[in-house]
Enzyme design. Structure first.
Site, PDB file in Angstrom:
ATOM      1  N   ARG A 299      11.845  -4.498  -7.298  1.00 29.76           N
ATOM      2  CA  ARG A 299      11.871  -3.769  -8.567  1.00 29.76           C
ATOM      3  C   ARG A 299      10.694  -2.797  -8.665  1.00 29.76           C
ATOM      4  O   ARG A 299      10.847  -1.653  -9.108  1.00 29.76           O
ATOM      5  CB  ARG A 299      11.846  -4.767  -9.730  1.00 29.76           C
ATOM      6  CG  ARG A 299      11.990  -4.119 -11.091  1.00 29.76           C
ATOM      7  CD  ARG A 299      12.407  -5.126 -12.157  1.00 29.76           C
ATOM      8  NE  ARG A 299      11.357  -6.103 -12.435  1.00 29.76           N
ATOM      9  CZ  ARG A 299      11.418  -7.372 -12.105  1.00 29.76           C
ATOM     10  NH1 ARG A 299      12.473  -7.857 -11.451  1.00 29.76           N
ATOM     11  NH2 ARG A 299      10.434  -8.202 -12.408  1.00 29.76           N
TER      12      ARG A 299
ATOM     13  N   HIS B 108      -8.921  14.954  -2.954  1.00 27.93           N
ATOM     14  CA  HIS B 108      -9.194  13.588  -3.395  1.00 27.93           C
ATOM     15  C   HIS B 108      -8.956  13.388  -4.890  1.00 27.93           C
ATOM     16  O   HIS B 108      -8.663  12.262  -5.322  1.00 27.93           O
ATOM     17  CB  HIS B 108     -10.628  13.199  -3.032  1.00 27.93           C
ATOM     18  CG  HIS B 108     -10.816  12.956  -1.571  1.00 27.93           C
ATOM     19  ND1 HIS B 108     -10.471  11.780  -0.963  1.00 27.93           N
ATOM     20  CD2 HIS B 108     -11.296  13.763  -0.584  1.00 27.93           C
ATOM     21  CE1 HIS B 108     -10.724  11.845   0.326  1.00 27.93           C
ATOM     22  NE2 HIS B 108     -11.235  13.038   0.590  1.00 27.93           N
TER      23      HIS B 108
ATOM     24  N   ASN C 127      -4.436  12.984   0.234  1.00 26.01           N
ATOM     25  CA  ASN C 127      -5.831  13.404   0.167  1.00 26.01           C
ATOM     26  C   ASN C 127      -6.096  14.658   0.989  1.00 26.01           C
ATOM     27  O   ASN C 127      -6.827  15.558   0.569  1.00 26.01           O
ATOM     28  CB  ASN C 127      -6.740  12.272   0.649  1.00 26.01           C
ATOM     29  CG  ASN C 127      -6.944  11.187  -0.396  1.00 26.01           C
ATOM     30  OD1 ASN C 127      -6.915  11.465  -1.598  1.00 26.01           O
ATOM     31  ND2 ASN C 127      -7.146   9.969   0.045  1.00 26.01           N
TER      32      ASN C 127
ATOM     33  N   ASP D 251      -6.900  10.327  -6.311  1.00 26.98           N
ATOM     34  CA  ASP D 251      -7.373   9.434  -7.370  1.00 26.98           C
ATOM     35  C   ASP D 251      -6.354   9.332  -8.501  1.00 26.98           C
ATOM     36  O   ASP D 251      -6.128   8.239  -9.045  1.00 26.98           O
ATOM     37  CB  ASP D 251      -8.700   9.931  -7.932  1.00 26.98           C
ATOM     38  CG  ASP D 251      -9.873   9.686  -6.992  1.00 26.98           C
ATOM     39  OD1 ASP D 251      -9.673   8.972  -5.983  1.00 26.98           O
ATOM     40  OD2 ASP D 251     -10.964  10.210  -7.250  1.00 26.98           O
TER      41      ASP D 251
ATOM     42  N   GLU E 146      -6.123   2.048  -0.697  1.00 29.63           N
ATOM     43  CA  GLU E 146      -4.813   2.297  -1.296  1.00 29.63           C
ATOM     44  C   GLU E 146      -3.936   1.058  -1.234  1.00 29.63           C
ATOM     45  O   GLU E 146      -2.724   1.130  -1.335  1.00 29.63           O
ATOM     46  CB  GLU E 146      -4.106   3.473  -0.605  1.00 29.63           C
ATOM     47  CG  GLU E 146      -3.694   3.234   0.823  1.00 29.63           C
ATOM     48  CD  GLU E 146      -4.736   3.682   1.855  1.00 29.63           C
ATOM     49  OE1 GLU E 146      -4.338   3.938   2.985  1.00 29.63           O
ATOM     50  OE2 GLU E 146      -5.935   3.769   1.510  1.00 29.63           O
TER      51      GLU E 146
ATOM     52  N   ASP F  26       0.837  -1.202   0.000  1.00 31.60           N
ATOM     53  CA  ASP F  26       0.000   0.000   0.000  1.00 31.60           C
ATOM     54  C   ASP F  26       0.868   1.248   0.000  1.00 31.60           C
ATOM     55  O   ASP F  26       2.082   1.199   0.220  1.00 31.60           O
ATOM     56  CB  ASP F  26      -1.050  -0.001   1.120  1.00 31.60           C
ATOM     57  CG  ASP F  26      -0.461   0.111   2.504  1.00 31.60           C
ATOM     58  OD1 ASP F  26       0.718   0.455   2.642  1.00 31.60           O
ATOM     59  OD2 ASP F  26      -1.202  -0.136   3.475  1.00 31.60           O
TER      60      ASP F  26
END
Length: 303
Positions: free
Chosen positions: A240, A190, A185, A194, A220, A177
């Site tokens: 990677r 937001h 945010n 996004d 996320e 995440d």
């Protein structure tokens, strides 16, 4: 004069599409298989001159089906006619309920391979192809990031887990995440958040194999399921991706939004993992160990 009449459509185009273009779009000259039963239901498979189906890595089209041979059957074109041929599979290839060795296919024929997978052979025009793909994507993909959604991931990990348990192959899972995503945010809005999610997802999609399952697992959080991949190889892939994301240029309102990710990795077979929930749980623990350790890092768990 007729040439100046906007309603004269002798040579005109409708919505930018000429009559010749419409005719081409509606020409049913494209052969496909549509999965109508099995783990990949809804998937549309375009056929080439010769297409081998099976569960093995060397098949042209890999079908996730436990009781399927590595190279189960092939479809090929001969003198403009499409045939299906069994490749000595253990459980046989069936067309409309009858076991076959080799058979000429007609539009609408149902082909069964393995225990649960049924494919419909059909000729589609480009409009039907586009519609089918849109329906498939809307059911299986996340609307924002366009990668697979959580439901599809949950279905696939259960199927792959059972397959690995039966055949003793390797299966690795990567969970990751975004670090401090809430701050993006809160400070940039937001819309910026996004854009970060969508851009990152499409970037990572280019780094994984076509046979890997890359999905949005939460707000996320993302997951990558790597078939026939050991822990070392999965960890190398994760590293990677981590480095590539750290160097990724994402901008919003002409300002770069720096992004890093934390990643957890685990693999089965593992004597400590007995079910899918345990597999996800161990990987999730590795992810949170990476976050506790300072973020922007990879932690691989052997148990």
């Amino acid at each position: 004069m007729a040439g100046n009449d906007p309603n004269d459509d002798d040579d005109a185009t409708v919505m930018g599409v000429s009559p010749d273009d419409v005719s081409q779009l509606l020409s049913k000259d494209r052969a496909y298989l549509i999965v109508i039963a099995g783990t990949q239901v809804g998937e549309m498979i375009p056929l080439t001159e010769a297409t081998v189906l099976g569960r093995g890595v060397d098949a042209d089209v890999r079908i996730i089906e436990d009781k399927m041979s590595r190279k189960h059957c092939r479809l090929f074109v001969e003198d403009g006619v499409t045939y299906v041929e069994d490749l000595g599979s253990s459980n046989g290839t069936y067309v409309n309920g009858a076991r076959i060795t080799r058979l000429k296919l007609s539009d609408g024929d149902k082909i069964q391979i393995g225990e649960t997978t049924i494919l419909k052979f059909t000729y589609n025009d480009r409009l039907e192809e586009t519609f089918q793909k849109q329906m498939y994507d809307s059911a299986l993909r996340d609307g924002l990031t366009k990668v697979f959604n959580k439901k599809y991931f949950q279905d696939r990990i259960r199927t792959e887990f059972a397959f690995t348990a039966r055949h003793g192959t390797e299966l690795s899972l990567i969970l990751f995440d975004l670090d401090h995503f809430k701050k993006v945010n809160d400070t940039r809005g937001h819309l910026a958040g996004d854009k970060v999610l969508a851009t990152l997802a499409q970037h990572v999609l280019k780094l994984v194999r076509t046979e890997d399952v890359f999905a949005r697992y939460g707000g996320e959080e993302f997951a990558i399921l790597c078939r026939e991949t050991n822990l070392h190889s999965a960890e190398l892939l994760a590293q990677r991706i981590r480095v590539s994301v750290e160097n990724l240029q994402i901008t919003f309102n002409d300002e770069r939004v720096p992004v890093t990710i934390s990643m957890g990795v685990s693999m089965i077979p593992n004597s400590k993992i007995t079910d899918v929930d345990g597999f996800i749980g161990v990987t999730d623990e590795a992810l949170y160990e990476a976050k506790r350790g300072g973020r922007n890092r990879v932690v691989a768990r052997t148990r």
